[in-house]
Design a protein around this motif. Structure first.
Motif, PDB file in Angstrom:
ATOM      1  N   ASN A  60       1.080   5.353  -1.261  1.00 13.14           N
ATOM      2  CA  ASN A  60       2.381   5.851  -0.854  1.00 13.14           C
ATOM      3  C   ASN A  60       3.529   4.935  -1.280  1.00 13.14           C
ATOM      4  OD1 ASN A  60       2.846   3.827   1.037  1.00 13.14           O
ATOM      5  ND2 ASN A  60       1.950   5.011   2.703  1.00 13.14           N
ATOM      6  N   LEU A  61       4.726   5.474  -1.080  1.00 13.42           N
ATOM      7  CA  LEU A  61       5.962   4.835  -1.506  1.00 13.42           C
ATOM      8  C   LEU A  61       6.194   3.519  -0.774  1.00 13.42           C
ATOM      9  CD1 LEU A  61       8.623   5.081  -3.058  1.00 13.42           C
ATOM     10  CD2 LEU A  61       9.460   6.562  -1.252  1.00 13.42           C
ATOM     11  N   HIS A  62       5.809   3.462   0.508  1.00 20.48           N
ATOM     12  CA  HIS A  62       6.103   2.266   1.309  1.00 20.48           C
ATOM     13  C   HIS A  62       5.383   1.052   0.760  1.00 20.48           C
ATOM     14  CE1 HIS A  62       7.749   5.390   3.589  1.00 20.48           C
ATOM     15  NE2 HIS A  62       6.676   5.717   4.266  1.00 20.48           N
ATOM     16  N   GLN A  63       4.188   1.246   0.209  1.00 24.27           N
ATOM     17  CA  GLN A  63       3.437   0.125  -0.353  1.00 24.27           C
ATOM     18  C   GLN A  63       4.126  -0.398  -1.606  1.00 24.27           C
ATOM     19  OE1 GLN A  63      -0.058   2.425  -0.398  1.00 24.27           O
ATOM     20  NE2 GLN A  63      -0.980   1.408   1.339  1.00 24.27           N
ATOM     21  N   VAL A  64       4.629   0.527  -2.440  1.00 17.88           N
ATOM     22  CA  VAL A  64       5.315   0.136  -3.675  1.00 17.88           C
ATOM     23  C   VAL A  64       6.618  -0.592  -3.360  1.00 17.88           C
ATOM     24  CG1 VAL A  64       6.644   1.163  -5.577  1.00 17.88           C
ATOM     25  CG2 VAL A  64       4.299   1.886  -5.162  1.00 17.88           C
ATOM     26  N   ALA A  65       7.222  -0.244  -2.224  1.00 22.51           N
ATOM     27  CA  ALA A  65       8.536  -0.800  -1.892  1.00 22.51           C
ATOM     28  C   ALA A  65       8.458  -2.004  -0.970  1.00 22.51           C
ATOM     29  CB  ALA A  65       9.382   0.292  -1.237  1.00 22.51           C
ATOM     30  N   GLU A  66       7.274  -2.588  -0.848  1.00 19.69           N
ATOM     31  CA  GLU A  66       7.104  -3.706   0.095  1.00 19.69           C
ATOM     32  C   GLU A  66       8.063  -4.848  -0.128  1.00 19.69           C
ATOM     33  OE1 GLU A  66       2.644  -3.558   1.870  1.00 19.69           O
ATOM     34  OE2 GLU A  66       3.011  -4.819   0.119  1.00 19.69           O
ATOM     35  N   ARG A  67       8.377  -5.138  -1.399  1.00 20.06           N
ATOM     36  CA  ARG A  67       9.228  -6.295  -1.659  1.00 20.06           C
ATOM     37  C   ARG A  67      10.703  -5.954  -1.744  1.00 20.06           C
ATOM     38  NH1 ARG A  67       6.307  -8.012  -6.293  1.00 20.06           N
ATOM     39  NH2 ARG A  67       4.169  -8.020  -5.571  1.00 20.06           N
ATOM     40  N   VAL A  68      11.039  -4.705  -1.484  1.00 21.88           N
ATOM     41  CA  VAL A  68      12.457  -4.327  -1.485  1.00 21.88           C
ATOM     42  C   VAL A  68      13.106  -4.909  -0.243  1.00 21.88           C
ATOM     43  CG1 VAL A  68      14.052  -2.369  -1.275  1.00 21.88           C
ATOM     44  CG2 VAL A  68      12.065  -2.213  -2.790  1.00 21.88           C
ATOM     45  N   GLU A  69      14.332  -5.408  -0.403  1.00 25.99           N
ATOM     46  CA  GLU A  69      15.041  -6.006   0.733  1.00 25.99           C
ATOM     47  C   GLU A  69      15.280  -4.975   1.823  1.00 25.99           C
ATOM     48  OE1 GLU A  69      18.224  -8.613  -0.867  1.00 25.99           O
ATOM     49  OE2 GLU A  69      19.242  -7.978   0.976  1.00 25.99           O
ATOM     50  N   ALA A  70      15.021  -5.366   3.045  1.00 21.06           N
ATOM     51  CA  ALA A  70      15.230  -4.456   4.170  1.00 21.06           C
ATOM     52  C   ALA A  70      16.721  -4.248   4.404  1.00 21.06           C
ATOM     53  CB  ALA A  70      14.582  -5.017   5.420  1.00 21.06           C
ATOM     54  N   LEU A  71      17.072  -3.091   4.962  1.00 20.67           N
ATOM     55  CA  LEU A  71      18.478  -2.817   5.248  1.00 20.67           C
ATOM     56  C   LEU A  71      18.873  -3.502   6.545  1.00 20.67           C
ATOM     57  CD1 LEU A  71      18.287   0.980   4.496  1.00 20.67           C
ATOM     58  CD2 LEU A  71      19.561  -0.679   3.153  1.00 20.67           C
ATOM     59  N   GLY A  72      20.123  -3.853   6.659  1.00 17.13           N
ATOM     60  CA  GLY A  72      20.605  -4.468   7.894  1.00 17.13           C
ATOM     61  C   GLY A  72      20.786  -3.408   8.965  1.00 17.13           C
ATOM     62  N   GLN A  73      21.217  -3.820  10.129  1.00 17.36           N
ATOM     63  CA  GLN A  73      21.457  -2.864  11.207  1.00 17.36           C
ATOM     64  C   GLN A  73      22.668  -1.996  10.896  1.00 17.36           C
ATOM     65  OE1 GLN A  73      20.215  -1.465  13.888  1.00 17.36           O
ATOM     66  NE2 GLN A  73      18.347  -2.523  13.368  1.00 17.36           N
TER      67      GLN A  73
END
Lengths: 77, 342
Positions: B26-39
């Motif tokens: 799935n997409l979430h595994q590929v995007a693991e190293r993408v910076e998380a969004l802030g609040q």
């Protein structure tokens, strides 16, 4: 004004519906599929390229926001 | 899939093969190293009051400020969302106007519901003209109209119906141009592919299926059946290579068209009410979803996490659309109001 060629799913029997489903699956069997890993990488890249310019992601300065609060007066500080 | 060819195959080999199989599902595994969004802090910037009953549907005008909305009481209203003024109002001869859409030119609106039809009303600023008098009946189904959308021009309308079909109509003549059969139950929603990607659209229905159609041939080219209940809303991803769906099974899912499968699911154990309406932010990074528990959840499309939960509506959120330039989104609710958030 033209009426729909009549097909109301309420009138179809279970057998008709299953036949429709099988016909559809027969068409889909020949589809060429890309690897999930490649597709997901492309989605991620697409988003990363654009999210910097996405107003709802980066936020809009209050003065540039077309939906800023409708105020009658002004603040004097 | 790996195959165990002999009993000598080591435990290690099997584990590695299993790991490889699980790696990119799935997409979430590929995007693991993408910076998380802030609040996020998104607020209601405008509340549009005026409907006398549940708001069922809304759509933005291409000018990014006007909105058309329709309601259970038969009223269809056109608003200026900047000022909250009502610019036009028409009363339909039926209740439960479940579908409404703005024409690309901004000069007309389409709507329908329990009357089984889709009607087009030209918008006029002439105070002496009665909007209802210029009404043009375009589509005729054998059951309720659940969704409608103009195609790239004011000349054609695509409709979805409780009779299990979708159809493409010529506005001027009312002629049926193409019909789309394949759903096994009511069709509840549809969305047209972004114009760059060609002549397809996606529909979702009570048969739990999402189907992608070729508009010229009338054929279904792909179908997806992973939801566990009615699909209330479908929306194309900005690139046109994927689409999201919202369902009564309390989840939203992302389907990739080239991989021909579901690649992400947006859900939480605490979310148990159906998602009625979904839409993407401009870049596709955020997925906004309105739910029957009165809230709007904002999902990080890549990571699958919820970044925000928006409260404000006092009843089910029934409809939600991001504005054409992505600066805001509007939600409509059974609490009779619409809210613009930014």
């Amino acid at each position: 004004m033209q009426k729909m060629p009549v097909i109301n799913i309420e009138d179809l029997t279970e057998k008709d519906k299953l036949k429709m489903e099988v016909d559809q699956l027969k068409k889909e069997v020949t589809l060429e599929r890309m690897l999930v890993s490649k597709c997901c990488e492309e989605v991620r890249d697409y988003v990363e390229e654009r999210s910097g310019e996405d107003p709802l992601v980066k936020g809009i300065p209050e003065d540039k926001n077309p939906f800023k609060e409708l105020k009658g007066g002004c603040v004097i500080s | 899939m790996f195959q165990t060819t002999s009993s000598e195959t080591s435990f290690q080999e099997i584990s590695t093969a299993q790991l490889l199989f699980n790696v990119c599902r799935n997409l979430h595994q590929v995007a693991e190293r993408v910076e998380a969004l802030g609040q996020f802090v998104m607020k209601t910037r405008r509340t549009l009051k005026g409907h006398g009953n549940k708001v069922l549907c809304m759509d933005w005008c291409k000018d990014k400020r006007r909105i058309v909305s329709s309601s259970q009481d038969g009223k269809v209203i056109v608003w200026d969302s900047f000022t909250t003024n009502k610019e036009h109002a028409v009363t339909m001869p039926c209740t439960w106007v479940m579908a409404c859409a703005y024409a690309p030119s901004g000069c007309a609106i389409a709507c329908g519901g329990l009357d089984n039809k889709c009607s087009v009303y030209p918008l006029t600023f002439d105070k002496n003209e009665n909007m209802a008098a210029k009404k043009k009946s375009v589509a005729m189904h054998t059951n309720y109209l659940s969704a409608c959308s103009f195609t790239n021009s004011d000349m054609q309308i695509l409709t979805a119906s409780g009779d299990g079909t979708c159809a493409l109509w010529d506005v001027e003549s009312g002629q049926l141009l193409q019909s789309f059969h394949g759903h096994g139950a009511d069709v509840l929603c549809l969305d047209l592919a972004p114009s760059e990607t060609g002549n397809t659209f996606v529909s979702g229905g009570c048969d739990k299926k999402a189907m992608v159609w070729d508009m010229r041939s009338g054929q279904c080219v792909q179908a997806f059946e992973t939801h566990e209940s009615d699909i209330n809303s479908v929306r194309y991803y900005p690139s046109g290579d994927a689409f999201a769906s919202g369902s009564d099974d309390a989840t939203c899912r992302l389907y990739d068209l080239r991989a021909d499968r579901e690649v992400a699911i947006y859900s939480k154990e605490s979310i148990i009410f159906g998602a009625s309406s979904v839409d993407f932010s401009l870049s596709g990074r955020l997925l906004f979803a309105g739910y029957n528990d009165y809230t709007i959840n904002v999902w990080d499309v890549l990571k699958g996490s919820r970044v925000s939960i928006l409260f404000g509506h006092e009843n089910r959120v029934s409809t939600l659309r991001v504005s054409p330039d992505g600066t805001a989104f509007c939600s409509g609710s059974w609490d009779h109001t619409l809210r613009v958030w930014a």
